[in-house]
Design an enzyme around this catalytic site. Structure first.
Site, PDB file in Angstrom:
ATOM      1  N   THR A  13      32.806 -10.040 -37.063  1.00 38.20           N
ATOM      2  CA  THR A  13      33.898 -10.485 -36.184  1.00 38.20           C
ATOM      3  C   THR A  13      34.543  -9.295 -35.499  1.00 38.20           C
ATOM      4  O   THR A  13      34.621  -8.202 -36.085  1.00 38.20           O
ATOM      5  CB  THR A  13      34.966 -11.280 -36.961  1.00 38.20           C
ATOM      6  OG1 THR A  13      36.008 -11.667 -36.062  1.00 38.20           O
ATOM      7  CG2 THR A  13      35.579 -10.478 -38.100  1.00 38.20           C
ATOM      8  N   ASN A  14      35.018  -9.525 -34.283  1.00 37.73           N
ATOM      9  CA  ASN A  14      35.796  -8.503 -33.574  1.00 37.73           C
ATOM     10  C   ASN A  14      37.280  -8.857 -33.581  1.00 37.73           C
ATOM     11  O   ASN A  14      38.072  -8.212 -32.899  1.00 37.73           O
ATOM     12  CB  ASN A  14      35.299  -8.389 -32.125  1.00 37.73           C
ATOM     13  CG  ASN A  14      33.862  -7.896 -32.062  1.00 37.73           C
ATOM     14  OD1 ASN A  14      33.499  -6.934 -32.739  1.00 37.73           O
ATOM     15  ND2 ASN A  14      33.029  -8.559 -31.269  1.00 37.73           N
ATOM     16  N   ASP A  76      33.333 -19.042 -36.863  1.00 35.68           N
ATOM     17  CA  ASP A  76      33.757 -19.602 -35.581  1.00 35.68           C
ATOM     18  C   ASP A  76      34.796 -20.664 -35.893  1.00 35.68           C
ATOM     19  O   ASP A  76      34.573 -21.539 -36.734  1.00 35.68           O
ATOM     20  CB  ASP A  76      32.592 -20.189 -34.781  1.00 35.68           C
ATOM     21  CG  ASP A  76      32.979 -20.266 -33.303  1.00 35.68           C
ATOM     22  OD1 ASP A  76      33.189 -19.197 -32.693  1.00 35.68           O
ATOM     23  OD2 ASP A  76      33.099 -21.382 -32.756  1.00 35.68           O
ATOM     24  N   SER A  77      35.932 -20.551 -35.241  1.00 39.21           N
ATOM     25  CA  SER A  77      37.039 -21.419 -35.625  1.00 39.21           C
ATOM     26  C   SER A  77      37.854 -21.827 -34.414  1.00 39.21           C
ATOM     27  O   SER A  77      37.671 -21.294 -33.320  1.00 39.21           O
ATOM     28  CB  SER A  77      37.915 -20.698 -36.653  1.00 39.21           C
ATOM     29  OG  SER A  77      38.152 -19.365 -36.260  1.00 39.21           O
ATOM     30  N   GLY A 160      46.973 -15.537 -33.927  1.00 41.96           N
ATOM     31  CA  GLY A 160      46.631 -16.698 -33.096  1.00 41.96           C
ATOM     32  C   GLY A 160      47.739 -17.740 -33.027  1.00 41.96           C
ATOM     33  O   GLY A 160      48.900 -17.429 -32.723  1.00 41.96           O
ATOM     34  N   TYR A 161      47.394 -18.975 -33.344  1.00 39.07           N
ATOM     35  CA  TYR A 161      48.326 -20.098 -33.202  1.00 39.07           C
ATOM     36  C   TYR A 161      49.201 -20.310 -34.454  1.00 39.07           C
ATOM     37  O   TYR A 161      49.947 -21.291 -34.527  1.00 39.07           O
ATOM     38  CB  TYR A 161      47.539 -21.384 -32.902  1.00 39.07           C
ATOM     39  CG  TYR A 161      46.725 -21.307 -31.626  1.00 39.07           C
ATOM     40  CD1 TYR A 161      47.290 -21.640 -30.389  1.00 39.07           C
ATOM     41  CD2 TYR A 161      45.401 -20.879 -31.636  1.00 39.07           C
ATOM     42  CE1 TYR A 161      46.554 -21.556 -29.219  1.00 39.07           C
ATOM     43  CE2 TYR A 161      44.653 -20.789 -30.465  1.00 39.07           C
ATOM     44  CZ  TYR A 161      45.229 -21.128 -29.267  1.00 39.07           C
ATOM     45  OH  TYR A 161      44.515 -21.036 -28.095  1.00 39.07           O
ATOM     46  N   LYS A 182      48.423 -17.976 -47.346  1.00 44.16           N
ATOM     47  CA  LYS A 182      47.542 -18.523 -46.308  1.00 44.16           C
ATOM     48  C   LYS A 182      46.114 -18.630 -46.845  1.00 44.16           C
ATOM     49  O   LYS A 182      45.401 -19.599 -46.591  1.00 44.16           O
ATOM     50  CB  LYS A 182      47.581 -17.648 -45.036  1.00 44.16           C
ATOM     51  CG  LYS A 182      46.661 -18.192 -43.943  1.00 44.16           C
ATOM     52  CD  LYS A 182      46.751 -17.473 -42.607  1.00 44.16           C
ATOM     53  CE  LYS A 182      45.706 -18.064 -41.637  1.00 44.16           C
ATOM     54  NZ  LYS A 182      45.638 -17.383 -40.341  1.00 44.16           N
ATOM     55  N   ARG A 188      39.874 -21.267 -43.103  1.00 39.79           N
ATOM     56  CA  ARG A 188      38.945 -20.156 -43.368  1.00 39.79           C
ATOM     57  C   ARG A 188      38.714 -20.009 -44.873  1.00 39.79           C
ATOM     58  O   ARG A 188      37.594 -19.782 -45.321  1.00 39.79           O
ATOM     59  CB  ARG A 188      39.540 -18.870 -42.768  1.00 39.79           C
ATOM     60  CG  ARG A 188      38.662 -17.653 -42.839  1.00 39.79           C
ATOM     61  CD  ARG A 188      39.096 -16.601 -41.838  1.00 39.79           C
ATOM     62  NE  ARG A 188      38.972 -17.091 -40.484  1.00 39.79           N
ATOM     63  CZ  ARG A 188      40.013 -17.484 -39.733  1.00 39.79           C
ATOM     64  NH1 ARG A 188      41.253 -17.396 -40.201  1.00 39.79           N
ATOM     65  NH2 ARG A 188      39.814 -17.974 -38.532  1.00 39.79           N
TER      66      ARG A 188
HETATM   67  P1  ITT Z   1      35.119 -13.373 -33.173  1.00 36.40           P
HETATM   68  O1  ITT Z   1      34.291 -14.362 -32.380  1.00 36.40           O
HETATM   69  O2  ITT Z   1      34.801 -11.952 -32.869  1.00 36.40           O
HETATM   70  O3  ITT Z   1      35.108 -13.661 -34.643  1.00 36.40           O
HETATM   71  P2  ITT Z   1      37.320 -14.723 -31.852  1.00 36.40           P
HETATM   72  O4  ITT Z   1      38.803 -14.599 -31.927  1.00 36.40           O
HETATM   73  O5  ITT Z   1      36.704 -14.763 -30.483  1.00 36.40           O
HETATM   74  O6  ITT Z   1      36.667 -13.554 -32.729  1.00 36.40           O
HETATM   75  P3  ITT Z   1      36.569 -17.492 -32.249  1.00 36.40           P
HETATM   76  O7  ITT Z   1      35.703 -17.529 -31.051  1.00 36.40           O
HETATM   77  O8  ITT Z   1      36.111 -18.147 -33.507  1.00 36.40           O
HETATM   78  O9  ITT Z   1      36.896 -15.992 -32.673  1.00 36.40           O
HETATM   79  O10 ITT Z   1      37.991 -18.079 -31.834  1.00 36.40           O
HETATM   80  C1  ITT Z   1      38.870 -18.504 -32.797  1.00 36.40           C
HETATM   81  C2  ITT Z   1      40.242 -18.634 -32.179  1.00 36.40           C
HETATM   82  O11 ITT Z   1      40.892 -19.768 -32.790  1.00 36.40           O
HETATM   83  C3  ITT Z   1      41.111 -17.444 -32.505  1.00 36.40           C
HETATM   84  O12 ITT Z   1      41.002 -16.422 -31.510  1.00 36.40           O
HETATM   85  C4  ITT Z   1      42.496 -18.069 -32.571  1.00 36.40           C
HETATM   86  O13 ITT Z   1      43.015 -18.231 -31.269  1.00 36.40           O
HETATM   87  C5  ITT Z   1      42.204 -19.449 -33.155  1.00 36.40           C
HETATM   88  N1  ITT Z   1      42.277 -19.379 -34.630  1.00 36.40           N
HETATM   89  C6  ITT Z   1      41.227 -19.441 -35.501  1.00 36.40           C
HETATM   90  N2  ITT Z   1      41.648 -19.304 -36.761  1.00 36.40           N
HETATM   91  C7  ITT Z   1      42.979 -19.139 -36.693  1.00 36.40           C
HETATM   92  C8  ITT Z   1      43.967 -18.915 -37.663  1.00 36.40           C
HETATM   93  O14 ITT Z   1      43.683 -18.775 -38.955  1.00 36.40           O
HETATM   94  N3  ITT Z   1      45.224 -18.815 -37.255  1.00 36.40           N
HETATM   95  C9  ITT Z   1      45.544 -18.922 -35.953  1.00 36.40           C
HETATM   96  N4  ITT Z   1      44.669 -19.088 -34.968  1.00 36.40           N
HETATM   97  C10 ITT Z   1      43.381 -19.201 -35.332  1.00 36.40           C
END
Ligand code: ITT
Length: 205
Positions: A13-14, A76-77, A160-161, A182, A188
């Site tokens: 992951t980045n 992926d989330s 994030g959110y 968390k 996750r």
């Molecule tokens: P990588 O693909 O490099 O892992 P990314 O941030 O692009 O990083 P995703 O494409 O899976 O990863 O996008 C997931 C997004 O969903 C993340 O950037 C947040 O905006 C949101 N998200 C996921 N898990 C979260 C969490 O635990 N808390 C808050 N927001 C979350």
């Protein structure tokens, strides 16, 4: 296979927030050394062209396993809001019109799109973990965390959110939880838990 993989796992992951959580969630794996892409000097931006979380997680895990020759774990989330028919979902990381948008911009954009809609705003976080081995075998596991979006930010933890996501049955947002808290309830955490048998099998634990 255990010797081949040498007890090393790349966290593919980045996203710095995910990396912190994954490190702690996987710390219980004995004798498995965890690496970030940065620590291995791997700079890889995988195009997330999949039609669902699982496809994107597999794309990321495979690409990082290939680049490193190590087993790689990708996540992926996303956040699914019922009132927005599941948006931002797969596009959670890119959910804002302006280029270079921050997490705060994405939260503001989400709240703008929900403004005027009847409360409550039920939502869930979903995470799919993919574990890829250098031989191309990939396995996936999923975790979900239910809650609702609230109109005002609360808390400073997580990423994030998290500040606008109120956990179901509780009075705290995800950002008001400590990292340990968390990691007991998050999507996750649940996905990693579901992936544990796969990881233990790969590393012969
Ligand atoms: P990588 O693909 O490099 O892992 P990314 O941030 O692009 O990083 P995703 O494409 O899976 O990863 O996008 C997931 C997004 O969903 C993340 O950037 C947040 O905006 C949101 N998200 C996921 N898990 C979260 C969490 O635990 N808390 C808050 N927001 C979350």
């Amino acid at each position: 296979m255990q010797n081949q993989l040498q007890g090393k796992l790349l966290l593919a992951t980045n996203n710095p927030g995910k990396l912190i959580e994954l490190r702690s969630l996987l710390a219980e794996l004995p004798k498995v050394e965890l690496f970030s892409p940065e620590e291995l000097n791997i700079k890889l931006q995988v195009d997330e062209t999949g039609v669902d979380y699982a496809e994107n997680a597999v794309l990321k895990a495979r690409a990082f396993a290939l680049a490193s020759g190590m087993a790689a774990l990708a996540d992926d989330s996303g956040l699914e809001v019922d009132a927005l028919e599941g948006a931002p979902g797969l596009f959670s990381a890119r959910y804002a019109p302006q280029p270079g948008a921050t997490d705060a911009d994405r939260r503001a954009y989400l709240l703008k799109n929900l403004a005027g809609m009847d409360l409550p705003w039920p939502a869930r976080f979903r995470a799919v973990i993919a574990v890829a081995q250098p031989n191309g075998i990939v396995q996936v596991a999923e975790g979900v965390c239910e809650g609702e979006i609230i109109p005002e930010e609360r808390g400073t933890g997580g990423f994030g959110y998290d500040p606008i996501f109120l956990l179901q049955g509780g009075d705290k947002t995800m950002a008001e939880l400590s990292e340990t808290e968390k990691n007991l309830v998050s999507h996750r955490a649940r996905a990693v838990q579901a992936a544990m048998p796969v990881l233990k099998n790969i590393f012969g634990i």
